[in-house]
Design a protein around this motif. Structure first.
Motif, PDB file in Angstrom:
ATOM      1  N   UNK A  10       0.992  -1.302   0.063  1.00 23.16           N
ATOM      2  CA  UNK A  10      -0.031  -0.104  -0.125  1.00 23.16           C
ATOM      3  C   UNK A  10       0.746   1.105  -0.129  1.00 23.16           C
ATOM      4  N   UNK A  11       0.411   2.254  -1.051  1.00 24.73           N
ATOM      5  CA  UNK A  11       1.188   3.297  -0.958  1.00 24.73           C
ATOM      6  C   UNK A  11       0.224   4.755  -0.485  1.00 24.73           C
ATOM      7  N   UNK A  12      -0.829   4.876  -0.988  1.00 23.17           N
ATOM      8  CA  UNK A  12      -1.887   5.776  -0.944  1.00 23.17           C
ATOM      9  C   UNK A  12      -3.312   5.643  -1.376  1.00 23.17           C
ATOM     10  N   UNK A  13      -4.134   6.006  -0.824  1.00 21.78           N
ATOM     11  CA  UNK A  13      -5.639   6.236  -1.304  1.00 21.78           C
ATOM     12  C   UNK A  13      -6.070   7.336  -2.064  1.00 21.78           C
ATOM     13  N   UNK A  14      -6.529   6.950  -3.113  1.00 25.24           N
ATOM     14  CA  UNK A  14      -7.156   8.268  -3.853  1.00 25.24           C
ATOM     15  C   UNK A  14      -8.517   8.127  -3.742  1.00 25.24           C
ATOM     16  N   UNK A  15      -9.326   9.009  -4.549  1.00 29.46           N
ATOM     17  CA  UNK A  15     -10.888   8.991  -4.479  1.00 29.46           C
ATOM     18  C   UNK A  15     -11.440   7.702  -4.962  1.00 29.46           C
ATOM     19  N   UNK A  16     -11.130   7.042  -5.799  1.00 24.25           N
ATOM     20  CA  UNK A  16     -11.815   5.656  -6.385  1.00 24.25           C
ATOM     21  C   UNK A  16     -10.846   4.859  -6.477  1.00 24.25           C
ATOM     22  N   UNK A  17      -9.450   4.731  -6.057  1.00 24.80           N
ATOM     23  CA  UNK A  17      -8.462   3.742  -6.388  1.00 24.80           C
ATOM     24  C   UNK A  17      -7.419   3.757  -5.157  1.00 24.80           C
ATOM     25  N   UNK A  18      -6.765   2.774  -5.098  1.00 21.86           N
ATOM     26  CA  UNK A  18      -5.653   2.388  -4.202  1.00 21.86           C
ATOM     27  C   UNK A  18      -4.339   2.304  -4.901  1.00 21.86           C
ATOM     28  N   UNK A  19      -3.324   3.283  -4.550  1.00 17.45           N
ATOM     29  CA  UNK A  19      -2.156   2.876  -5.228  1.00 17.45           C
ATOM     30  C   UNK A  19      -1.284   2.236  -4.360  1.00 17.45           C
ATOM     31  N   UNK A  20      -0.527   1.259  -5.279  1.00 22.75           N
ATOM     32  CA  UNK A  20       0.454   0.365  -4.365  1.00 22.75           C
ATOM     33  C   UNK A  20       1.645   0.438  -5.121  1.00 22.75           C
ATOM     34  N   UNK A  21       2.655   0.407  -4.476  1.00 24.56           N
ATOM     35  CA  UNK A  21       4.366   0.644  -5.190  1.00 24.56           C
ATOM     36  C   UNK A  21       4.756  -0.858  -5.021  1.00 24.56           C
ATOM     37  N   UNK A  22       5.390  -1.257  -6.047  1.00 26.76           N
ATOM     38  CA  UNK A  22       6.320  -2.421  -6.158  1.00 26.76           C
ATOM     39  C   UNK A  22       7.536  -2.672  -5.170  1.00 26.76           C
ATOM     40  N   UNK A  23       7.271  -3.778  -4.444  1.00 27.18           N
ATOM     41  CA  UNK A  23       8.566  -4.332  -3.658  1.00 27.18           C
ATOM     42  C   UNK A  23       9.304  -5.149  -4.280  1.00 27.18           C
ATOM     43  N   UNK A  24      10.344  -4.499  -5.205  1.00 22.74           N
ATOM     44  CA  UNK A  24      11.574  -5.329  -5.716  1.00 22.74           C
ATOM     45  C   UNK A  24      12.332  -6.557  -4.819  1.00 22.74           C
ATOM     46  N   UNK A  25      12.650  -7.528  -5.341  1.00 24.55           N
ATOM     47  CA  UNK A  25      13.387  -8.150  -4.852  1.00 24.55           C
ATOM     48  C   UNK A  25      14.925  -7.723  -4.656  1.00 24.55           C
TER      49      UNK A  25
END
Length: 56
Positions: A10-25
């Motif tokens: 989880x990175x942040x929440x917007x009005x209609x969606x949720x932003x996720x950031x990749x966790x690279x190996x």
């Protein structure tokens, strides 16, 4: 054909969606970076995984 599972947190929440950031190996560059997932699907999930398949 090869497939990879990419993990996101989880990175942040917007009005209609949720932003996720990749966790690279460790030692690898990100494949996707960030993605937006609609709230109706994401719910309250803090982590998601996506499978990517190359079809060459």
């Amino acid at each position: 054909m090869s497939s990879t599972v990419v993990n996101f947190e989880f990175e942040k929440e917007t009005k209609n969606s949720v932003r996720y950031k990749e966790v690279p190996e460790e030692g690898q560059a990100p494949i996707v970076g960030s993605i937006y997932v609609q709230k109706w699907f994401a719910g309250s999930s803090k982590n998601i995984a996506i499978s990517i398949e190359k079809k060459d």
